[in-house]
Design a protein around this motif. Structure first.
Motif, short mmCIF file in Angstrom:
data_model
loop_
_atom_site.label_atom_id
_atom_site.label_comp_id
_atom_site.label_asym_id
_atom_site.label_seq_id
_atom_site.Cartn_x
_atom_site.Cartn_y
_atom_site.Cartn_z
N GLU A 95 4.22 65.00 28.81
CA GLU A 95 3.96 64.79 30.24
C GLU A 95 4.45 65.99 31.06
N ARG A 96 5.57 66.54 30.68
CA ARG A 96 6.11 67.70 31.39
C ARG A 96 5.18 68.90 31.28
N LEU A 97 4.60 69.12 30.10
CA LEU A 97 3.64 70.21 29.92
C LEU A 97 2.37 69.98 30.73
N ILE A 98 1.92 68.74 30.78
CA ILE A 98 0.74 68.41 31.58
C ILE A 98 1.02 68.65 33.06
N GLN A 99 2.19 68.19 33.51
CA GLN A 99 2.58 68.40 34.91
C GLN A 99 2.70 69.90 35.23
N GLN B 144 -6.05 83.73 33.96
CA GLN B 144 -5.10 83.85 32.86
C GLN B 144 -4.05 82.75 32.90
N MET B 145 -3.46 82.52 34.08
CA MET B 145 -2.43 81.48 34.20
C MET B 145 -2.99 80.10 33.92
N ILE C 238 -2.65 75.62 30.48
CA ILE C 238 -3.39 74.49 29.89
C ILE C 238 -3.30 74.55 28.37
N SER C 239 -3.41 75.74 27.81
CA SER C 239 -3.34 75.91 26.37
C SER C 239 -2.01 75.44 25.80
#
Length: 121
Positions: A8-12, A36-37, A42-43
């Protein structure tokens, strides 16, 4: 931190970076960094999802290293954005930089501890 909490932290984080890109200048550099960002943040989240389905501990470590690579790439783009003053939302940029650094620390420790598990086998 649980796997779901980290996911969830990565998604946020990816969502926060996407929001930040809306504040970038629409010149050549701004558009390049925007792309790029967006892709690298997202990756990182998508590759973490892939790590959940790893076939072995070695595969899991490899996928975590890819997440780490993408986070470092995002961090460099964020730092370039900051230095070149391409964002009109400095508060969000600062928040993204802090979160990216924290995520890099988490994944660096995770890769190290999982490599230690392999060495201890």
């Amino acid at each position: 931190m649980t796997t779901k909490e980290l996911e969830e932290r990565l998604i946020q984080f990816a969502a926060m970076v996407i929001e930040l890109t809306n504040s970038l200048r629409r010149n050549r550099a701004g558009l390049t960094l925007n792309d790029q960002m967006t892709r690298s943040s997202i990756s990182a989240a998508l590759n973490y999802g892939e790590a959940a389905g790893a076939e072995s501990l070695k595969d899991f470590i490899h996928k975590l290293q890819v997440v780490l690579k993408e986070l470092r790439e995002t961090l460099m783009a964020l730092r370039i954005t900051e230095k070149s003053k391409l964002s009109t939302n400095q508060a969000l940029l600062t928040k993204c930089l802090m979160e990216c650094n924290e995520l890099i620390s988490i994944f660096t420790k995770s890769v190290r501890s999982n490599k230690k598990k392999i060495n201890d086998l």
